[in-house]
Motif scaffolding. Structure first.
Motif, PDB file in Angstrom:
ATOM      1  N   SER A 265       1.930  -8.070  10.659  1.00 59.86           N
ATOM      2  CA  SER A 265       1.261  -7.814   9.235  1.00 59.86           C
ATOM      3  C   SER A 265       1.902  -6.922   8.346  1.00 59.86           C
ATOM      4  N   TYR A 266       1.654  -6.600   7.086  1.00 60.90           N
ATOM      5  CA  TYR A 266       2.521  -5.925   6.280  1.00 60.90           C
ATOM      6  C   TYR A 266       1.350  -4.841   5.683  1.00 60.90           C
ATOM      7  N   VAL A 267       1.482  -3.535   5.905  1.00 66.05           N
ATOM      8  CA  VAL A 267       0.748  -2.462   5.167  1.00 66.05           C
ATOM      9  C   VAL A 267       1.431  -2.214   3.872  1.00 66.05           C
ATOM     10  N   VAL A 268       0.986  -2.276   2.764  1.00 66.01           N
ATOM     11  CA  VAL A 268       1.684  -1.961   1.545  1.00 66.01           C
ATOM     12  C   VAL A 268       0.825  -0.713   0.975  1.00 66.01           C
ATOM     13  N   THR A 269       1.708   0.202   0.429  1.00 65.32           N
ATOM     14  CA  THR A 269       1.022   1.467   0.022  1.00 65.32           C
ATOM     15  C   THR A 269       1.810   1.796  -1.331  1.00 65.32           C
ATOM     16  N   HIS A 270       1.005   2.022  -2.315  1.00 67.94           N
ATOM     17  CA  HIS A 270       1.412   2.374  -3.703  1.00 67.94           C
ATOM     18  C   HIS A 270       0.510   3.477  -4.324  1.00 67.94           C
ATOM     19  N   GLU A 271       1.163   4.757  -4.287  1.00 69.02           N
ATOM     20  CA  GLU A 271       0.444   6.112  -5.226  1.00 69.02           C
ATOM     21  C   GLU A 271      -0.887   6.112  -4.357  1.00 69.02           C
ATOM     22  N   GLY A 272      -0.810   6.113  -2.993  1.00 67.19           N
ATOM     23  CA  GLY A 272      -2.068   6.304  -2.151  1.00 67.19           C
ATOM     24  C   GLY A 272      -3.012   5.190  -2.102  1.00 67.19           C
ATOM     25  N   GLU A 273      -2.887   4.118  -2.736  1.00 67.85           N
ATOM     26  CA  GLU A 273      -3.661   2.902  -2.556  1.00 67.85           C
ATOM     27  C   GLU A 273      -2.892   1.961  -1.482  1.00 67.85           C
ATOM     28  N   GLN A 274      -3.710   1.431  -0.631  1.00 65.02           N
ATOM     29  CA  GLN A 274      -3.247   0.638   0.222  1.00 65.02           C
ATOM     30  C   GLN A 274      -3.688  -0.875   0.332  1.00 65.02           C
ATOM     31  N   ALA A 275      -2.970  -1.649   0.772  1.00 66.79           N
ATOM     32  CA  ALA A 275      -3.333  -3.271   1.094  1.00 66.79           C
ATOM     33  C   ALA A 275      -2.831  -3.721   2.275  1.00 66.79           C
ATOM     34  N   VAL A 276      -3.493  -4.347   2.916  1.00 65.39           N
ATOM     35  CA  VAL A 276      -3.028  -4.898   4.285  1.00 65.39           C
ATOM     36  C   VAL A 276      -3.231  -6.605   4.089  1.00 65.39           C
ATOM     37  N   PHE A 277      -1.690  -6.868   4.496  1.00 69.74           N
ATOM     38  CA  PHE A 277      -1.573  -8.377   4.435  1.00 69.74           C
ATOM     39  C   PHE A 277      -1.380  -8.939   5.864  1.00 69.74           C
ATOM     40  N   SER A 278      -2.512  -9.398   6.648  1.00 69.93           N
ATOM     41  CA  SER A 278      -2.587  -9.899   7.940  1.00 69.93           C
ATOM     42  C   SER A 278      -2.442 -11.029   8.251  1.00 69.93           C
ATOM     43  N   GLY A 279      -2.042 -11.816   7.436  1.00 73.66           N
ATOM     44  CA  GLY A 279      -1.538 -13.307   7.965  1.00 73.66           C
ATOM     45  C   GLY A 279      -2.619 -13.964   8.702  1.00 73.66           C
ATOM     46  N   GLY A 280      -2.438 -14.360  10.066  1.00 68.68           N
ATOM     47  CA  GLY A 280      -3.317 -14.907  11.061  1.00 68.68           C
ATOM     48  C   GLY A 280      -3.712 -14.099  11.925  1.00 68.68           C
ATOM     49  N   SER A 281      -3.817 -12.665  11.719  1.00 71.06           N
ATOM     50  CA  SER A 281      -4.270 -11.769  12.397  1.00 71.06           C
ATOM     51  C   SER A 281      -5.778 -11.386  12.244  1.00 71.06           C
ATOM     52  N   LEU A 282      -6.067 -10.310  11.601  1.00 66.50           N
ATOM     53  CA  LEU A 282      -7.267  -9.811  11.100  1.00 66.50           C
ATOM     54  C   LEU A 282      -7.649 -10.588  10.131  1.00 66.50           C
ATOM     55  N   LEU A 283      -8.717 -11.458  10.059  1.00 66.24           N
ATOM     56  CA  LEU A 283      -9.357 -12.287   9.127  1.00 66.24           C
ATOM     57  C   LEU A 283     -10.621 -11.880   8.733  1.00 66.24           C
ATOM     58  N   PHE A 284     -11.285 -12.336   7.564  1.00 63.62           N
ATOM     59  CA  PHE A 284     -12.476 -11.887   7.276  1.00 63.62           C
ATOM     60  C   PHE A 284     -13.750 -12.358   8.420  1.00 63.62           C
ATOM     61  N   GLY A 285     -14.183 -11.625   9.214  1.00 63.53           N
ATOM     62  CA  GLY A 285     -15.151 -11.958  10.067  1.00 63.53           C
ATOM     63  C   GLY A 285     -14.629 -12.189  11.355  1.00 63.53           C
ATOM     64  N   SER A 286     -13.259 -12.578  11.494  1.00 64.40           N
ATOM     65  CA  SER A 286     -12.681 -13.102  12.827  1.00 64.40           C
ATOM     66  C   SER A 286     -11.316 -12.762  12.905  1.00 64.40           C
ATOM     67  N   VAL A 287     -10.382 -13.704  13.693  1.00 63.93           N
ATOM     68  CA  VAL A 287      -9.197 -13.645  13.964  1.00 63.93           C
ATOM     69  C   VAL A 287      -8.711 -15.036  13.930  1.00 63.93           C
ATOM     70  N   GLY A 288      -7.335 -15.303  13.801  1.00 69.81           N
ATOM     71  CA  GLY A 288      -6.503 -16.224  13.840  1.00 69.81           C
ATOM     72  C   GLY A 288      -6.576 -16.880  15.240  1.00 69.81           C
ATOM     73  N   ARG A 289      -6.694 -18.248  15.440  1.00 75.89           N
ATOM     74  CA  ARG A 289      -6.819 -18.781  16.701  1.00 75.89           C
ATOM     75  C   ARG A 289      -5.582 -18.289  17.531  1.00 75.89           C
TER      76      ARG A 289
END
Length: 450
Positions: free
Chosen positions: A116-140
Motif C-alpha cells: 500500500s502507499y501512504v501519500v503525504t502532502h503539507e500535512g494532508e494524507q491519502a492511503v492507496f490500499s489496492g486490494g488490502s483495506l477496502l471500504f468495509g472489508s478486505v481483498g480476497r
C-alpha cells in the motif's frame, strides 16, 4: 494534494491520479491508458511516477505501457519476479513525487507481496490500499494458491491493522478493489469514499478482535471467481504489450455465415430482449452495457483464447473491444450491424420465449425443468423449489446435466439467464428465458426452498 478517480465500473476497480498541481503519481492504472493521460492533461500535470500495489489478478495492467509512454518511474515491489525493467520499491521506502511524499507499506494478504502507499502532502494524507483495506472489508485471500489461503488471511488481518496504525485517522482511503470486483471479499459497502477513521470504526477486519474468527469467517464466505483470473498474473509478470483499441474491418456476410456454421463464437451485443426475439442461429447473447456483467461473464464463460467475433453497432463493438482488452482479450473480429437479416442474409435465424415469473407459473408444464444458473452459494441460500443448479460459468462443461425438453432458465437479474439460454439453444436445447429478478419470485407466487 489532488486525487482524480478513474473508475472502471465494468470490472469494479479504480485507478488514481495523485498530484500536487505540477507532477503526478498514478496508482494501479488499467490497460487503456488514454483515460489516464487525458486526466493528467486536463489537470495540467506531468506523470513522473506510476505505482502498482500488487501483481493484479483481475485485469491486465497498463502500468508498464504508461511508464514507457510518459517516461515515468515504474514502482513495483522489489520482491515481484517481473520480466521487465522497473524501479524496485520495498516496505518502508519513500519516494518524492514533486511535493508529495510516497511511502510504501507492506500489506501482504491479497497477494504475498502486496504494497500500500501512504501519500503525504503539507500535512494532508491519502492511503492507496489496492486490494488490502477496502471500504468495509478486505481483498480476497485465495487467489495466490488454495494452500496459502489461510496463511494469507492471517496476513491480511495483520496488514490492515499495521496500515491504519501508520496512517492518520483523517487520511482519505483509496482502494483499487471493492466496487464490484471479485477481488473483494466480505461485506464491502459500496461507498463512494471513506477515511481511515471510518474504517477503524466499521470495517469487520478492524472491529473483529478475534483473529481466528475473522479468518474462519472470511474463508467461509469466499465465493467462485472468474477463471480468466488465472491468466492475469502471468501476463502482468511478463509485461503487457500495448493494446490496439481500433475497430477492425468488419467481416462480410459470407465469412460471418461460415463462422456460424463452423461453430465459432459469434457474440451478439444487443439487448437480451432483442436477441430472444430473433438472432443468427449459433450466436450467443452477451448484452453490452449491463454494468460489470459483460466483461466478467464473457471472460469467465467462453473458452480462453478461442476466436471471438463481436456483432453489434459500431459504438457497441468499440466499447466492447476496450472492455475486453482489460482482461487480455485482444483484437476480436467484428460484424457491424444490429439487424441479423442484414448481417448474414443467408444464415439461419432463431428465437426463444422470454417470460416473467407469473408467465412461468401459468405456462410451465409439470414435467418441464427449471434451471438456475446462479452460483452455488446463491442457490444454497434460496432457490426455486425443484430447480436444477448449473452455474453459468460451468455450463459449457456441464451441458449434459441440463434437463432435456423445454427448460426454464433463470438467474438473479436476467442477464446470466440470457447468456445461458443462448448457450443451451446453441447446443440444441429448448430454453425459455425467465428474464426477471430472483428477488421478485416469491412475491409472484413461485415456491422457494433453501
Amino acid at each position: 494534494m489532488d486525487v482524480t478517480v478513474i473508475d472502471t465500473s465494468a470490472l469494479g476497480d479504480r485507478s488514481y491520479l495523485v498530484h500536487d498541481g505540477e507532477v503526478a503519481l498514478v496508482v494501479d492504472p488499467q490497460r487503456d491508458i488514454d483515460r489516464v493521460t487525458a486526466a493528467a492533461a486536463q489537470a495540467g500535470v506531468r506523470i513522473t511516477h506510476v505505482a502498482e500495489t500488487h501483481i493484479h489478478n483481475d485485469y491486465v495492467t497498463g502500468g508498464l505501457e504508461l511508464a514507457r509512454a510518459t517516461g515515468a518511474a515504474y514502482l513495483v515491489n522489489a520482491a515481484d519476479p517481473v520480466q521487465f525493467d522497473r524501479t524496485p520499491i520495498s516496505d518502508g521506502e519513500s519516494v518524492a513525487v514533486g511535493g508529495l511524499q510516497v511511502q510504501a507499506v507492506a500489506t501482504p494478504g491479497h497477494t504475498e507481496t502486496h504494497l500500500s502507499y501512504v501519500v503525504t502532502h503539507e500535512g494532508e494524507q491519502a492511503v492507496f490500499s489496492g486490494g488490502s483495506l477496502l471500504f468495509g472489508s478486505v481483498g480476497r485471500t485465495d487467489l495466490v494458491a488454495p494452500a496459502k489461503t489461510t496463511e494469507l488471511t492471517h496476513a491480511q488481518y495483520a496488514s490492515v491493522r499495521r496500515l491504519v496504525g501508520e496512517s492518520q485517522d483523517d487520511a482519505a482511503l483509496y482502494p483499487t478493489h471493492g466496487f464490484g470486483s471479485f477481488c473483494s471479499s466480505g461485506p464491502a459497502t459500496g461507498a463512494e469514499s471513506s477515511t481511515i477513521a471510518e474504517q477503524r470504526e466499521h470495517n469487520h477486519a478492524l472491529t473483529d478482535q478475534d483473529e481466528a474468527h475473522f479468518v474462519e469467517q472470511l474463508i467461509a464466505n469466499l465465493t467462485a471467481y472468474p477463471t480468466y483470473y488465472a491468466h492475469m498474473g502471468p501476463a502482468n509478470l511478463k509485461g503487457p504489450q500495448p493494446v490496439d483499441l481500433a475497430v477492425p474491418e468488419p467481416l462480410d456476410a459470407e465469412e460471418l455465415t461460415r463462422r456460424l456454421e463452423q461453430g465459432e463464437w459469434v457474440v451478439d451485443l444487443r439487448e437480451r430482449v432483442a436477441f430472444a426475439d430473433g438472432h443468427l442461429s449459433g450466436a450467443v447473447s452477451f448484452e453490452y452495457g449491463n454494468g460489470a456483467s459483460f466483461t466478467t461473464f464473457l471472460g469467465w464463460v467462453l473458452p480462453w483464447n478461442d476466436r471471438i467475433t463481436l456483432a453489434g453497432s459500431r459504438e457497441q463493438v468499440e466499447a466492447a473491444i476496450r472492455d475486453l482488452s482489460r482482461i487480455g482479450i485482444d483484437s476480436p473480429d467484428a460484424a457491424l450491424g444490429t439487424d441479423p437479416a442484414q448481417l448474414a442474409p443467408d444464415a439461419a435465424t432463431a428465437s426463444y420465449p422470454r417470460v416473467g415469473w407469473e408467465q412461468m407459473l401459468q405456462e410451465r408444464g409439470a414435467d418441464e425443468a427449471v434451471l438456475d444458473v446462479r452460483r452455488t452459494d446463491e442457490f444454497a441460500a434460496s432457490h426455486v423449489e425443484g430447480a436444477v443448479n448449473v452455474p453459468l460459468h460451468e455450463l459449457l462443461t456441464r451441458m449434459d446435466e441440463v434437463p432435456t425438453g423445454t427448460v426454464w432458465v433463470h438467474c438473479g437479474s436476467g442477464y446470466r439467464a440470457g447468456v445461458a439460454a443462448s448457450l443451451i439453444q446453441r447446443a440444441g436445447g429448448s430454453p425459455v428465458h425467465v428474464d426477471a429478478g430472483f428477488g421478485d419470485a416469491e412475491a409472484a407466487g413461485v415456491p422457494l426452498a433453501s
